[in-house]
Enzyme design. Structure first.
Site, PDB file in Angstrom:
ATOM      1  N   ILE A 666     -30.380  19.072 -10.090  1.00 43.11           N
ATOM      2  CA  ILE A 666     -30.548  19.243 -11.546  1.00 43.11           C
ATOM      3  C   ILE A 666     -31.782  18.524 -12.077  1.00 43.11           C
ATOM      4  O   ILE A 666     -32.112  18.642 -13.252  1.00 43.11           O
ATOM      5  CB  ILE A 666     -29.309  18.758 -12.317  1.00 43.11           C
ATOM      6  CG1 ILE A 666     -29.012  17.289 -12.011  1.00 43.11           C
ATOM      7  CG2 ILE A 666     -28.116  19.637 -12.039  1.00 43.11           C
ATOM      8  CD1 ILE A 666     -27.900  16.700 -12.865  1.00 43.11           C
ATOM      9  N   GLY A 669     -37.525  13.301 -10.204  1.00 44.08           N
ATOM     10  CA  GLY A 669     -38.305  12.264 -10.875  1.00 44.08           C
ATOM     11  C   GLY A 669     -39.048  11.433  -9.865  1.00 44.08           C
ATOM     12  O   GLY A 669     -38.969  11.651  -8.651  1.00 44.08           O
ATOM     13  N   GLY A 672     -36.616   9.764  -7.412  1.00 45.30           N
ATOM     14  CA  GLY A 672     -35.823  10.554  -6.480  1.00 45.30           C
ATOM     15  C   GLY A 672     -35.236  11.783  -7.131  1.00 45.30           C
ATOM     16  O   GLY A 672     -35.434  12.051  -8.321  1.00 45.30           O
ATOM     17  N   LYS A 688     -28.188  10.200  -7.758  1.00 45.14           N
ATOM     18  CA  LYS A 688     -29.625  10.088  -7.497  1.00 45.14           C
ATOM     19  C   LYS A 688     -29.817   9.784  -6.012  1.00 45.14           C
ATOM     20  O   LYS A 688     -29.226   8.839  -5.476  1.00 45.14           O
ATOM     21  CB  LYS A 688     -30.249   8.980  -8.347  1.00 45.14           C
ATOM     22  CG  LYS A 688     -31.765   8.850  -8.128  1.00 45.14           C
ATOM     23  CD  LYS A 688     -32.333   7.634  -8.818  1.00 45.14           C
ATOM     24  CE  LYS A 688     -32.393   7.802 -10.305  1.00 45.14           C
ATOM     25  NZ  LYS A 688     -33.129   6.682 -10.944  1.00 45.14           N
ATOM     26  N   ASP A 804     -39.064   1.386 -19.401  1.00 48.68           N
ATOM     27  CA  ASP A 804     -39.376   2.814 -19.479  1.00 48.68           C
ATOM     28  C   ASP A 804     -38.463   3.484 -20.492  1.00 48.68           C
ATOM     29  O   ASP A 804     -37.873   4.530 -20.232  1.00 48.68           O
ATOM     30  CB  ASP A 804     -39.231   3.467 -18.104  1.00 48.68           C
ATOM     31  CG  ASP A 804     -39.966   4.814 -18.017  1.00 48.68           C
ATOM     32  OD1 ASP A 804     -40.812   5.075 -18.895  1.00 48.68           O
ATOM     33  OD2 ASP A 804     -39.688   5.584 -17.089  1.00 48.68           O
TER      34      ASP A 804
END
Length: 982
Positions: A666, A669, A672, A688, A804
């Site tokens: 889905i 990034g 991973g 992930k 982030d």
């Protein structure tokens, strides 16, 4: 009668009672150590039944062996404080547990500590209200500041504490309340800290009765009205903090009596009038009055203040000259008098003692030359005098000051060259010189100022060649040289400035060819080389750029305009080049058959060949990817896995491993791939998958075969995995994504999270589903995400910097409740780290705080900046980076450019937000603006952001019409806000 003369039976009873009392005290202390947890080194290691309890760490006894004090402040303790047990100690006078991570309620058992004189429970994470403590009549010191207390504080308890000297209750989310009258009768009070605790109404005139006060802090509240004249009775005041309220009016007559005042901050209010009442306060060390409406001159007496080191008066309406001797007496630190109407010269001696760090005087009417004394001020980090009427040369030494982060002298009448001293400017990140009369050749030494990120030399008289080694400035992101008389060629070395996003060299006398290397700049967004003498063909390499602005007009370019640049977006980009031709742009001559038709045929053949090759490569890649995916699926099951759970698990590792396949992918990034896993019971999870080596790219997975770059890549991924696990494994918060477990092997790692069915906030705002968020939902997302970040910064044992924060890392559950996610770049602040900062560059363009540009250090305030960008996204509906922002480049600068009138502000609110809620949206926008202030220390904490957002809760507007104008139009006489019904 002595103990020795007592009857034997009586003596035996006495000793038995004494031993029993000591036994009870020992048990109480052991119960305390059992209730709390201490990190290494364990503060309770000495608390053993075999050790005399008077020797326990933090415990003090009187001569009779009774416990009189327990002081375990700042020991990083966690747990629930057993006050009911502690307060059975009969002689306890001092109880100090401040600066820990205690939670749970403060129980009513505290009222049994009747002999307490000193109580410190500040800076913890307690829950609920503070109990009634009227029995503590002997209390002299009470600290409960920053302890997460809510509800109503028991002010009536203070009536019996007539000897109270210190009262510190600030930084707690109490419900709104007027200034408590009970405090006005505490005549022994010396220290009163009530900042950020929801006081509303006026400062009572009775404050003048507390004439022993040396510290009064009422900042960050909702205080209105004028400063009472009775404040002048507090002649022992050392510090007065009134900033960030809604105070109005002038300084009252009588302020001059506060001659012992050293620290005074009344910034961010609505105060007006002149500063003449302060000219008698000769002991001032720091004075901050920014963001008010003061007018008149800065008193000349300020120049005689021999202890003054900090002066911040920016954004007022002050006029006239600054005192010549200002800052010349003490070890002066900084001055910020920007955005006023000041005239005259810059005071020359503020760095006389060699300690000054910041000189900020932009946007005034200052004149004269920049004093040469600042050329030797090696401690300066910021020098900003732009938008004035300064003349003469910039003193040579200023160019090379070793600690300067920014030189901003734009929009003046300065002349002369940039000298070779600039090679010594090793910390210089921003150089703003535009709109002056500066001249001469650019020194080659500028390429040695390797920290430069932004250079603006536009609108001057610089001449000669651009330094050939300017490409050595590897961190350069913005280079403006337009409107000068520069000549020679554009250095090919610019092609190695991989961070360059903005290149403007228009209206010079540049010649030669456009370097093809410019086409390799990965983030170049704006390229303007117009109004020069450039010749030759347009490099085909420019076709690979994704430019929002391209202007090559009015040069001497020849040949065919590359097909990929012949688009409507670049209309006018090539005009004024009669030697150019095009087969598609009608305003240009068509390329001749010799050069055009043959090229078209050749191009067609090449395109066909390329298409065939690409199809073959795509097929090969598909086969390879399919095989690799199957290999990975098989290898996952063959690996030996280690499961580490952080929650109660209702699934097995096999269920997770079976679901790691292409059809469940889905997201992808930098950290991973992410897969959606549906368990047999129907529950959904997100997983992930991170390869510990470069195997995710198809290479071998054995560490012994890994080359040095691969090891580095492995190390980076490992660090990101470790950061995410370390951060999330200990976090339990409703607004932070839940990590169930990690599953690791030698070659790869899996992180198993709760699944968020509604994707990210970015998806909802900016993708196909962006119409689904009404204002109430946006507000709830803002508050929830803020609470999650507040917990990371203030609620963990050690602060966590996310690094982030962005809308794509705010995930939404089935009820659109937000979760902070993706902690691959997170940093847990170490206790011994300097200023809780990190030098590692992290983040996403558009969300990165400006301090990266000159220090590359980040702390919690960098997260606050990024969250401010998210608030602006929620209010405007726009992305952080949009082509329409033009020169401003990002949403922060775009918003700040739209604040001139109320109509402009309303215009930037997302049109999908209904009119009745636009005022509420603007309130949230104001918070976003505060969060994105350039200076990190002026940004609020996330705790303050949550409080401000809660105060901005959406309300219904009720307009009360009391009369009509001559045309029968209703006049709104009053606007009241009513909370919506639940």
């Amino acid at each position: 009668m002595s103990v020795a003369n007592l009857p034997p039976l009586f003596l035996l009873c006495f000793l038995a009672l004494f031993a029993l009392a000591r036994s009870d005290q020992l048990q109480t202390l052991l119960d305390l150590s059992g209730a709390l947890q201490s990190p290494s080194p364990d503060v309770f290691s000495s608390w053993k039944p075999t050790t005399p309890f008077c020797n326990f760490t933090g415990v003090t006894c009187d001569g009779g062996g009774s416990v009189v004090a327990i002081d375990l402040s700042g020991r990083r303790l966690t747990g629930v404080l057993p006050l009911d047990s502690i307060c059975t100690l009969p002689s306890l006078e001092r109880l100090a547990f401040g600066r820990n991570s205690l939670h749970g309620p403060i129980t009513k058992g505290l009222n049994n500590c009747v002999k307490l004189q000193y109580l410190d429970l500040g800076n913890n994470f307690f829950a609920g209200k503070f109990p009634e403590i009227s029995a503590l009549a002997e209390l002299r010191y009470l600290y409960v500041n920053g302890s997460n207390l809510n509800g109503t504080f028991p002010w009536s308890s203070l009536k019996n504490m007539t000897n109270l000297v210190y009262l510190s209750v600030g930084d707690n989310p109490f419900g709104s309340f007027p200034f408590p009258g009970e405090i006005l009768d505490l005549y022994e009070l010396k220290w009163l800290y009530m900042a950020n605790c929801s006081i509303q109404g006026e400062i009572p005139s009775g404050i003048g009765r507390l004439n022993k006060l040396i510290n009064l802090e009422l900042s960050s509240n909702n205080i209105i009205g004028e400063i009472p004249a009775e404040i002048g009775n507090l002649t022992d005041l050392w510090q007065l903090e009134l900033y960030k309220n809604r105070l109005t009016g002038k300084f009252p007559v009588g302020m001059r009596n506060l001659t012992k005042l050293e620290k005074f901050d009344a910034s961010q209010n609505y105060l007006e009038g002149d500063l003449s009442e302060l000219r008698f306060l000769r002991n001032l060390v720091t004075l901050q009055l920014f963001f008010n409406d003061f007018s008149g001159q800065v008193p000349v007496e300020f120049g005689e203040f021999e202890r003054l080191v900090n002066l911040s008066l920016y954004t007022n309406r002050l006029s006239g000259p600054l005192p010549e001797k200002l800052g010349s007496w003490a070890e002066f630190d900084f001055i910020d008098v920007s955005e006023n109407f000041l005239t005259g010269p810059i005071p020359p001696d503020m760095c006389k003692r060699g300690t000054m760090k910041e000189l900020l005087m932009l946007q005034n009417r200052l004149s004269g030359e920049i004093p040469a004394t600042y050329a030797n001020c090696s401690t300066l980090t910021r020098f900003r005098v732009s938008n004035n009427s300064l003349s003469g040369p910039v003193p040579d030494g200023i160019w090379g000051l070793p600690n300067l982060n920014i030189i901003d002298v734009a929009m003046n009448q300065l002349k002369g060259p940039i000298t070779s001293d600039i090679e010594n400017a090793k910390s210089l990140g921003q150089l703003f010189l535009s709109k002056n009369h500066l001249s001469g050749e650019l020194p080659e030494e500028i390429s040695k100022a390797e920290s430069l990120v932004a250079i603006d030399l536009s609108n001057n008289h610089f001449s000669g060649r651009i330094p050939l080694k300017i490409g050595d400035l590897k961190q350069l992101s913005s280079l403006h040289m337009e409107n000068n008389v520069l000549s020679g060629s554009i250095p090919d070395s610019l092609g190695s400035c991989d961070s360059l996003s903005d290149l403007e060299m228009a209206n010079n006398s540049l010649s030669g060819k456009i370097p093809p290397s410019l086409g390799s700049l990965p983030v170049l967004n704006s390229l303007n080389l117009s109004e020069n003498h450039l010749s030759g063909q347009i490099p085909s390499s420019l076709s690979s750029l994704r430019l929002s602005l391209l202007d090559l007009s009015n040069n001497r370019l020849t040949g065919q305009i590359p097909q990929s640049l012949s688009i409507e977006a670049y209309n006018g980009s090539f005009s004024g080049n009669p030697g150019l031709c095009s087969s598609t742009i009608t305003t240009f001559q068509r390329c001749s058959p010799e050069t055009g038709m043959s090229k078209d045929i050749r191009t067609l053949i090449i395109c066909l060949v390329v298409v065939v090759v690409l199809l073959l490569l795509s097929l090969a890649c598909y086969v390879q990817l399919y095989r690799r995916e199957k290999d990975q699926e098989r290898s996952l099951k063959e690996e030996s896995w280690n499961v580490k759970s952080f929650q109660v698990l209702t699934f097995t590792e096999d269920e997770i491993l079976d679901a790691i396949k292409e059809e469940n992918l889905i997201g992808k990034g930098a950290s991973g791939n992410v897969y959606r896993v549906v368990l047999t019971n129907g529950r959904e999870l997100a997983v992930k998958h991170i390869w510990n080596t470069d195997s995710g790219s198809g290479g071998g997975r054995r560490k012994s075969q890994t080359t040095s770059p691969m090891l580095r890549k492995q190390s980076e991924k490992s660090r990101e995995f470790d950061a995410e696990v370390e951060t999330l494994s200990s976090i339990r918060h409703v607004n932070v994504v839940k990590l169930y477990c990690s599953i690791t092997s030698e070659d790869s790692s899996l992180l198993v999270y709760e699944y968020m069915p509604n994707g990210s906030l970015w998806d909802r705002l900016h993708m196909c589903r962006k119409t689904e968020l009404n204002w109430e939902t946006r507000y709830e997302i803002a508050v929830g995400a803020a609470r999650g970040l507040e917990y990371l910064h203030h609620g963990c044992e050690r602060p966590v910097i996310h690094r982030d924060v962005k809308s794509s890392n705010i995930l939404l559950d089935e009820f659109l409740k937000p979760r902070i996610a993706d902690f691959g770049l997170a940093k847990i602040v170490q206790a011994n780290s300097s200023k809780d900062s990190t030098h590692v560059i992290a983040g996403t363009h558009g969300y990165i705080a400006p301090e990266y540009g000159y220090t590359y250090k980040v702390n919690e305030k960098s997260d606050v900046y990024s969250f401010g960008v998210v608030l602006m996204e929620l209010v405007t509906g726009k992305r952080p980076i949009e082509p329409e922002y033009g020169e401003n480049k990002d949403i922060v600068n775009w918003v700040s450019s739209k604040l001139k009138t109320r109509q402009d502000v309303l215009g930037i609110v997302d049109s999908r937000i209904p009119e009745p809620y636009k005022e509420e949206a603007i309130n949230v926008l104001r918070i976003g603006i505060l969060c994105t202030t350039n200076l990190p220390n002026l940004r609020p904490t996330m705790r303050s952001v949550v409080q401000m957002l809660e105060d901005a809760e959406p309300c219904k507007l009720v307009r009360v019409v009391v009369e009509k104008d001559g045309n029968g139009k209703a006049l709104v006489a009053d606007s009241r806000k009513i909370k919506p019904e639940p």
